[in-house]
Design an enzyme around this catalytic site. Structure first.
Site, PDB file in Angstrom:
ATOM      1  N   GLU A 204      61.423   8.907  54.477  1.00 60.26           N
ATOM      2  CA  GLU A 204      62.775   8.635  53.967  1.00 60.26           C
ATOM      3  C   GLU A 204      63.561   9.940  53.841  1.00 60.26           C
ATOM      4  O   GLU A 204      64.053  10.289  52.756  1.00 60.26           O
ATOM      5  CB  GLU A 204      62.713   7.833  52.652  1.00 60.26           C
ATOM      6  CG  GLU A 204      62.079   6.475  52.876  1.00 60.26           C
ATOM      7  CD  GLU A 204      62.252   5.466  51.736  1.00 60.26           C
ATOM      8  OE1 GLU A 204      62.714   5.830  50.649  1.00 60.26           O
ATOM      9  OE2 GLU A 204      61.928   4.277  51.966  1.00 60.26           O
ATOM     10  N   GLU A 327      57.140   0.690  56.001  1.00 59.27           N
ATOM     11  CA  GLU A 327      57.216   0.142  54.632  1.00 59.27           C
ATOM     12  C   GLU A 327      57.977  -1.171  54.688  1.00 59.27           C
ATOM     13  O   GLU A 327      59.119  -1.212  55.164  1.00 59.27           O
ATOM     14  CB  GLU A 327      57.925   1.112  53.677  1.00 59.27           C
ATOM     15  CG  GLU A 327      57.066   2.300  53.292  1.00 59.27           C
ATOM     16  CD  GLU A 327      57.712   3.217  52.253  1.00 59.27           C
ATOM     17  OE1 GLU A 327      58.465   2.718  51.396  1.00 59.27           O
ATOM     18  OE2 GLU A 327      57.442   4.435  52.314  1.00 59.27           O
TER      19      GLU A 327
HETATM   20  O1  AHR Z   1      56.883   2.072  48.308  1.00 63.06           O
HETATM   21  C1  AHR Z   1      57.537   2.661  47.233  1.00 63.06           C
HETATM   22  C2  AHR Z   1      58.599   3.668  47.674  1.00 63.06           C
HETATM   23  O2  AHR Z   1      59.596   3.009  48.376  1.00 63.06           O
HETATM   24  C3  AHR Z   1      58.118   4.730  48.628  1.00 63.06           C
HETATM   25  O3  AHR Z   1      57.549   5.809  47.967  1.00 63.06           O
HETATM   26  C4  AHR Z   1      59.385   5.150  49.296  1.00 63.06           C
HETATM   27  O4  AHR Z   1      59.183   5.625  50.595  1.00 63.06           O
HETATM   28  C5  AHR Z   1      60.233   3.892  49.262  1.00 63.06           C
HETATM   29  O5  AHR Z   1      61.513   4.138  48.829  1.00 63.06           O
END
Ligand code: AHR
Length: 523
Positions: A204, A327
């Site tokens: 991110e 994610e």
């Molecule tokens: O999964 C939780 C968080 O969500 C992670 O650390 C981040 O990459 C995302 O914003």
């Protein structure tokens, strides 16, 4: 009433005239069809689409995977819970992403090697401000991956680390010859390299990884990737660029345009099914309206994947660079009384619906989506496993992923869905989601979800290009959408054989209950 109407033929006839169209309409909206082109399969569904994610966040690593070598109460292997290893092996976990997430861009891997008593502590600034003693580090994670039979996917620190640090990490994990980092690894007890293939270049980068603009990150990426090569005995490493958040298409556009494709094997994408970042709602006590909104967010994955792929196709028509959704999952308020920074949430049939629809999307786009990671494996967000001291339970998401693992490394069979609606008030969503594949033994699997909260759907599976000899199915369902597996009742929701299927010629008719997952095997 009926007998009164029957005794009055005019009234009875009128009732039939009015009732018939309504009956037909109701029937029509609850009927769907999936056409499976069994002779048109060409792309393989990578098993890595079924990957997981483990961050130093709340009780994912500590208490979840790792309970310490000296734990006499919870059976473990080098500190890793045996029950968790068994469950994840049964799930056929193909890869595991670590150490973050946002944590990755604060992590300095050298803090986590060598004698545990000498490792420095840090503060986990992103997640609860807790002290991280680094007792679970590189050796612990990579040895655990070997135990799980999963490929490691390491997220390198770009936000607060250095290029040299990442280059050293690759040398430490992957170099077989004599070199400063390989020698250090041997000194720390590991002779052979682990040959880590998957490397994330930051996380991110547009947010917790440094709040960078895409053009700036593209340059940084090029710098890091230059020094992230070699050292493996098993071919090139796979370098994955930190990707867009949901619908930030400009991020993907800039990366695809500004990074030479021979330096980048994957571009990531993160998307969470969240109702409202300021009012996420309870994981278990939710209304139908909240369920509907969650599913709307989850189904956006199809549009997101399609649009990011369209951009990638423009720059990379031969599909060399993969889309890596590293994610995804549902995100709700934490369970009452738990640390807000630990993101601990329960997991209901709503989560099974998110998992099934999302995995169907990934399967159907397997020519570009080569890897994905559910957030997160244990005790965090849409977990597949929850632990409580020596107890462990498997969530509806676990069972969904297990039912779906028949698709791992199978050939995707293109299918089209003639959908029916899930209606709530003035809004509607497509009720059905499906994908199909043929495994190496020739068996064809069709995974189906009906997200409608009230209505069963009658679905005809029409197989083109194959003879249907036999059909059987399994179902995941529960009486209430809000149902979940608890430590008091850990097996309340689990897959069962499903009998509401009927074979007829080259078709199979399935009556899918509301908010359920059905996986059909056809031979
Ligand atoms: O999964 C939780 C968080 O969500 C992670 O650390 C981040 O990459 C995302 O914003």
């Amino acid at each position: 009433m009926l007998s009164y109407m029957k005794s009055n033929p005019k009234l009875y006839f009128l009732a039939i005239l009015i009732g018939l169209p309504f009956g037909l309409l109701a029937q029509a909206t609850n009927r769907g069809k999936v056409i499976i082109n069994a002779d048109l399969g060409k792309d393989t569904i990578s098993r890595h689409i079924y990957g997981h994610f483990s961050e130093h966040l709340g009780r994912c690593i500590y208490d979840g995977f790792y309970v310490g070598e000296n734990n006499a109460k919870i059976p473990n292997t080098k500190g890793v819970r045996n029950d968790v290893v068994k469950a994840l092996k049964e799930l056929k976990i193909p890869n595991l992403r670590w150490p973050g997430g946002c944590f990755a861009d604060t992590y300095h891997w050298k803090d986590g090697i060598g004698p545990k008593s000498e490792r420095p502590s840090i503060v986990n600034t992103w997640w609860g401000g807790v002290t991280e003693d680094n007792s679970f580090g590189t050796h612990d994670f990579l040895d655990m991956c070997e135990l799980l039979g999963a490929e490691p996917y390491l997220s390198a620190n770009v936000g607060s680390g250095t290029v040299q640090e990442v280059a050293d990490w690759i040398q430490y994990t992957n170099h077989n010859g004599k070199s400063p980092m390989a020698d250090l690894r041997r000194k720390n007890g590991r002779q052979e390299p682990w040959n880590v293939r998957y490397w994330g270049v930051g996380n991110e980068a547009w947010g917790c990884g440094g709040h960078m603009k895409p053009e700036y990150y593209a340059n940084i990426y090029r710098q890091y990737a230059t020094f992230m090569s070699g050292w493996t005995n098993t071919g090139r490493i796979v370098r994955i660029a930190s990707g867009a958040s949901s619908g930030d298409y400009n991020w993907t556009e800039v990366l695809m345009r500004d990074i030479p494709h021979n330096m980048m094997d994957g571009v990531a994408l993160h998307h969470y099914s969240v109702i409202d970042w300021n009012a996420k709602g309870s994981a278990t006590q939710f209304s139908e309206e909240q369920y509907f909104t969650t599913m709307k967010r989850a189904l956006e994955m199809e549009t997101l994947v399609q649009r990011h792929i369209t951009i990638m196709d423009k720059y990379d028509p031969r599909k060399r660079v993969s889309l890596v959704v590293d994610e995804w999952g549902g995100w709700y308020d934490v369970e009452p009384g738990t640390n807000p920074g630990f993101l601990y949430q329960q997991n209901t049939m709503r989560d099974a619906m998110i998992a099934a629809t999302t995995l169907n999307t990934f399967n159907n786009h397997c020519d570009r989506v080569k890897m994905a990671n559910l957030a997160q494996t244990i005790n965090v967000l849409q977990a597949v496993i929850l632990t409580q001291e020596d107890k462990m339970l498997l969530t509806p998401t676990y069972h969904t992923m297990k039912l779906f693992n028949v698709h791992q490394d199978a050939v995707m069979l293109p299918s089209t869905v003639q959908n029916c609606d899930y209606v709530l008030g003035n809004e509607k969503l497509p009720a059905l989601s499906a994908s199909a594949s043929r495994d190496k033994n020739g068996a064809v699997h069709v995974s189906l979800a009906n997200i409608d909260s009230k209505e069963p759907k009658i679905v005809t599976l029409e197989f083109r290009g194959m003879a249907v000899v036999s059909a059987e199915a399994q179902v995941l369902r529960s009486p209430n959408l809000q149902d979940y597996n608890s430590f008091e009742s850990p097996n309340k929701i689990q897959p069962a054989p499903f009998r509401q299927i009927k074979k007829s010629g080259s078709s199979v008719e399935v009556e899918i209950p509301p908010f359920s997952v059905v996986v059909v095997e056809v031979k």
